[in-house]
Motif scaffolding. Structure first.
Motif, PDB file in Angstrom:
ATOM      1  N   VAL A   1      12.930  62.150  70.995  1.00  0.00           N
ATOM      2  CA  VAL A   1      14.062  62.204  69.799  1.00  0.00           C
ATOM      3  C   VAL A   1      13.998  60.685  69.048  1.00  0.00           C
ATOM      4  N   ASN A   2      13.278  59.753  69.406  1.00  0.00           N
ATOM      5  CA  ASN A   2      13.182  58.552  68.798  1.00  0.00           C
ATOM      6  C   ASN A   2      12.120  58.699  67.840  1.00  0.00           C
ATOM      7  N   VAL A   3      10.968  59.650  67.712  1.00  0.00           N
ATOM      8  CA  VAL A   3      10.155  59.957  66.723  1.00  0.00           C
ATOM      9  C   VAL A   3      10.801  60.793  65.604  1.00  0.00           C
ATOM     10  N   GLU A   4      11.489  62.089  66.091  1.00  0.00           N
ATOM     11  CA  GLU A   4      12.013  63.114  65.283  1.00  0.00           C
ATOM     12  C   GLU A   4      13.385  63.278  65.838  1.00  0.00           C
ATOM     13  N   ALA A   5      14.599  62.851  65.274  1.00  0.00           N
ATOM     14  CA  ALA A   5      15.663  63.294  65.700  1.00  0.00           C
ATOM     15  C   ALA A   5      16.098  64.643  65.625  1.00  0.00           C
ATOM     16  N   PRO A   6      16.523  65.263  66.617  1.00  0.00           N
ATOM     17  CA  PRO A   6      16.999  66.524  66.643  1.00  0.00           C
ATOM     18  C   PRO A   6      18.396  66.554  65.849  1.00  0.00           C
ATOM     19  N   LYS A   7      18.804  67.911  65.461  1.00  0.00           N
ATOM     20  CA  LYS A   7      19.952  68.062  64.895  1.00  0.00           C
ATOM     21  C   LYS A   7      20.642  69.207  65.683  1.00  0.00           C
ATOM     22  N   MET A   8      21.336  68.760  66.753  1.00  0.00           N
ATOM     23  CA  MET A   8      21.665  70.222  67.746  1.00  0.00           C
ATOM     24  C   MET A   8      22.947  70.947  67.204  1.00  0.00           C
ATOM     25  N   TYR A   9      22.674  72.147  67.086  1.00  0.00           N
ATOM     26  CA  TYR A   9      23.798  73.065  66.633  1.00  0.00           C
ATOM     27  C   TYR A   9      24.489  73.510  67.712  1.00  0.00           C
TER      28      TYR A   9
ATOM     29  N   GLY B   1      14.483  76.479  68.276  1.00  0.00           N
ATOM     30  CA  GLY B   1      14.319  76.079  66.702  1.00  0.00           C
ATOM     31  C   GLY B   1      15.290  76.908  65.855  1.00  0.00           C
ATOM     32  N   LYS B   2      15.735  76.616  64.775  1.00  0.00           N
ATOM     33  CA  LYS B   2      16.575  77.277  63.823  1.00  0.00           C
ATOM     34  C   LYS B   2      16.301  78.647  63.595  1.00  0.00           C
TER      35      LYS B   2
ATOM     36  N   VAL C   1      19.186  75.699  76.665  1.00  0.00           N
ATOM     37  CA  VAL C   1      20.106  74.490  76.967  1.00  0.00           C
ATOM     38  C   VAL C   1      20.449  73.933  75.243  1.00  0.00           C
ATOM     39  N   GLY C   2      19.832  74.427  74.410  1.00  0.00           N
ATOM     40  CA  GLY C   2      20.117  73.981  73.319  1.00  0.00           C
ATOM     41  C   GLY C   2      19.213  74.304  71.790  1.00  0.00           C
ATOM     42  N   VAL C   3      19.992  74.377  70.733  1.00  0.00           N
ATOM     43  CA  VAL C   3      19.341  74.967  69.616  1.00  0.00           C
ATOM     44  C   VAL C   3      19.425  73.842  68.551  1.00  0.00           C
ATOM     45  N   ASN C   4      18.314  73.477  68.065  1.00  0.00           N
ATOM     46  CA  ASN C   4      17.905  72.451  67.075  1.00  0.00           C
ATOM     47  C   ASN C   4      17.657  72.850  65.905  1.00  0.00           C
ATOM     48  N   TYR C   5      18.843  72.723  64.959  1.00  0.00           N
ATOM     49  CA  TYR C   5      18.891  73.098  63.387  1.00  0.00           C
ATOM     50  C   TYR C   5      18.135  72.131  62.273  1.00  0.00           C
ATOM     51  N   SER C   6      17.399  71.090  62.982  1.00  0.00           N
ATOM     52  CA  SER C   6      16.650  70.495  62.306  1.00  0.00           C
ATOM     53  C   SER C   6      15.920  71.060  61.195  1.00  0.00           C
TER      54      SER C   6
ATOM     55  N   THR D   1       9.584  72.365  63.094  1.00  0.00           N
ATOM     56  CA  THR D   1      10.421  72.393  63.971  1.00  0.00           C
ATOM     57  C   THR D   1      11.446  73.599  64.508  1.00  0.00           C
ATOM     58  N   GLU D   2      11.848  74.150  63.123  1.00  0.00           N
ATOM     59  CA  GLU D   2      12.590  75.421  63.065  1.00  0.00           C
ATOM     60  C   GLU D   2      11.952  76.613  63.471  1.00  0.00           C
ATOM     61  N   GLU D   3      10.678  76.690  63.605  1.00  0.00           N
ATOM     62  CA  GLU D   3       9.800  77.836  64.088  1.00  0.00           C
ATOM     63  C   GLU D   3       9.273  77.414  65.716  1.00  0.00           C
ATOM     64  N   SER D   4       9.879  76.703  66.323  1.00  0.00           N
ATOM     65  CA  SER D   4       9.273  75.875  67.626  1.00  0.00           C
ATOM     66  C   SER D   4      10.100  76.088  68.752  1.00  0.00           C
ATOM     67  N   VAL D   5       9.713  76.313  69.841  1.00  0.00           N
ATOM     68  CA  VAL D   5      10.468  76.154  71.078  1.00  0.00           C
ATOM     69  C   VAL D   5      10.036  74.989  72.075  1.00  0.00           C
ATOM     70  N   SER D   6      10.909  74.125  72.356  1.00  0.00           N
ATOM     71  CA  SER D   6      10.620  72.887  72.851  1.00  0.00           C
ATOM     72  C   SER D   6      10.886  72.930  74.449  1.00  0.00           C
ATOM     73  N   VAL D   7       9.955  72.406  75.274  1.00  0.00           N
ATOM     74  CA  VAL D   7      10.246  72.674  76.895  1.00  0.00           C
ATOM     75  C   VAL D   7       9.827  71.201  77.443  1.00  0.00           C
ATOM     76  N   PRO D   8      10.258  70.815  78.725  1.00  0.00           N
ATOM     77  CA  PRO D   8       9.798  69.475  79.180  1.00  0.00           C
ATOM     78  C   PRO D   8       8.058  69.975  79.351  1.00  0.00           C
ATOM     79  N   ILE D   9       7.433  68.721  79.016  1.00  0.00           N
ATOM     80  CA  ILE D   9       6.017  68.551  79.136  1.00  0.00           C
ATOM     81  C   ILE D   9       5.349  68.923  80.230  1.00  0.00           C
ATOM     82  N   THR D  10       6.089  68.482  81.416  1.00  0.00           N
ATOM     83  CA  THR D  10       5.444  69.030  82.873  1.00  0.00           C
ATOM     84  C   THR D  10       5.255  70.433  82.892  1.00  0.00           C
ATOM     85  N   LEU D  11       6.002  71.209  82.222  1.00  0.00           N
ATOM     86  CA  LEU D  11       6.093  72.577  82.407  1.00  0.00           C
ATOM     87  C   LEU D  11       4.774  72.994  81.804  1.00  0.00           C
TER      88      LEU D  11
END
Length: 414
Positions: free
Chosen positions: A132-140, A160-161, A189-194, A204-214
């Motif tokens: 989030v410090n690199v690309e701040a999410p816009k949580m909807y 993503g949106k 757990v969230g929707v990122n509208y960035s 970002t709007e075409e992605s699905v983000s998960v913990p890197i360990t998964l």
């Protein structure tokens, strides 16, 4: 001194002709202020539209990713492929203290996400919470990935949106629902509208983000990572650190630190600096063109007022003869110039604001304005003050001409 009816008619006809000329000259001021306000507002809107492509992205960021080598090094031929590992993160933190945040990324291309009978293609990204410090999410809806997700191995994801709208066309909060990516289910757990267009292994709007360990466990990625994102501490430039970063990475992977293509570093600081320089130049041209057009209009006002004074020589002479002081003549001419400039200028500002408002209304997505094509209050106030000053300046020369007229000369001219 005897003044007949024909002389009065001539004076009235002169004033009528001057009104028509004043209207045509006022159009020059109208067009000048319209151009200035419209260009300022349009430039502001275009700047916002361009900045939306970098929405939420850190301005002091660097992105490292590996490519085939282009130079031989330590006995290895050029063209060798290599990859980044988790240990590179520790090396960078230890050997480059100017780095603030280091965040790795893993990506899976061509992944598909499914919810009931809905399916969407996506870029599947494994991230750490500090991304989030690199690309701040816009949580909807909901939240972003956090440290507890990593520590407890939770199978959670952030949509993503565009993915969200495909899977949930009816809208609503999707948090708590489970979606399937390949053969694994993840809880939303969230929707990122960035909606920025910075493409780091997929938009970002075409992605699905998960913990890197998964991603590491599900796709057997082990210790490897696709790229490293980092932010630099204030007071330091990425361009100055690039050689040091390449040296740390290159020495640990037997890649020449001088091989800039093999160790590619994308410097966002340069991109933001280029955009700032570009719009600084655009703003300079806008003010240059706008003020130039305004000055041309003011010169036109001055010329028409000069013609007015020349044609109203008899009228001014009569007024001087019946007791008008030079100060009264000066006040009349300058007042006419200010009124002419102010009326034309305010009309131009109003028309420009209406046009800009139409552009702003037409540039909306999902009911949200993408960019504001308007000028600020202080900019508009400054334009009004500029108009007043130009009105005074435009009336000075004609007023001086009018003050120099003597009643005797006026009668002789008649």
């Amino acid at each position: 001194m005897r003044i007949d009816i024909d002389s009065y008619k001539e004076i009235l006809d002169t004033i009528t002709r001057n009104k028509a000329r004043s209207f045509l000259t006022g159009f020059g001021v109208f067009w000048g202020i319209f151009m200035l306000v419209a260009l300022i507002g349009g430039g502001q809107g275009m700047k916002e539209l361009v900045n939306k492509n970098f929405e939420g992205f850190a301005t002091n960021c660097a992105i490292i990713f590996p490519q085939p080598t282009t130079k031989p090094y330590h006995g290895f031929r050029k063209g060798r492929t290599w990859g980044l590992t988790y240990r590179d993160i520790d090396r960078l933190k230890a050997q480059v203290p100017e780095i603030d945040i280091v965040s790795p990324m893993l990506s899976v291309w061509g992944a598909g996400v499914t919810f009931k009978d809905k399916k969407s293609n996506c870029s599947f990204k494994g991230l750490l919470p500090n991304y989030v410090n690199v690309e701040a999410p816009k949580m909807y809806y909901g939240r972003f990935i956090n440290e507890m997700d990593i520590a407890q191995g939770r199978k959670v994801c952030v949509l993503g949106k565009k993915v969200y709208k495909t899977l949930f066309p009816g809208g609503g909060d999707p948090c708590g629902q489970r979606v399937r990516i390949d053969s694994t289910y993840y809880q939303v757990v969230g929707v990122n509208y960035s909606s920025g267009n910075m493409n780091i292994n997929g938009r970002t709007e075409e992605s699905v983000s998960v913990p890197i360990t998964l991603v590491q466990h599900a796709y057997n990625r082990g210790d490897s990572i696709d790229l490293i994102c980092m932010t630099i501490k204030p007071g330091t430039r990425v361009s100055k650190l690039s050689p040091k970063i390449r040296n740390v990475i290159g020495q640990s992977h037997d890649v020449s630190p001088e091989d800039e293509k093999a160790i590619t570093i994308i410097n966002t600081e340069v991109m933001f600096s280029m955009m700032d320089s570009l719009f600084s130049g655009v703003n300079f041209l806008i003010w240059l063109v706008g003020i130039g057009t305004l000055l041309a209009g003011a010169i036109g006002v001055s010329n028409i007022m000069m013609v007015t004074v020349r044609e109203r020589t008899t009228e001014i002479g009569i007024r001087r003869a019946i007791g008008a002081t030079p100060r009264m003549i000066l006040s009349q001419i300058i007042s006419e110039s200010i009124i002419l400039t102010a009326v034309a200028g305010m009309s131009g500002i109003l028309f420009a604001v209406i046009i800009l408002q139409m552009l702003e209304v037409g540039n909306t997505t999902d009911g949200m304005v993408n960019a504001h094509f308007q000028v600020g209050f202080w900019t508009a106030l400054g334009a009004v003050v500029m108009l007043s000053i130009l009105g005074v300046l435009a009336g000075l020369a004609p007023a001086a001409r009018a003050m120099s007229i003597k009643p005797v000369d006026a009668m002789r001219d008649e």
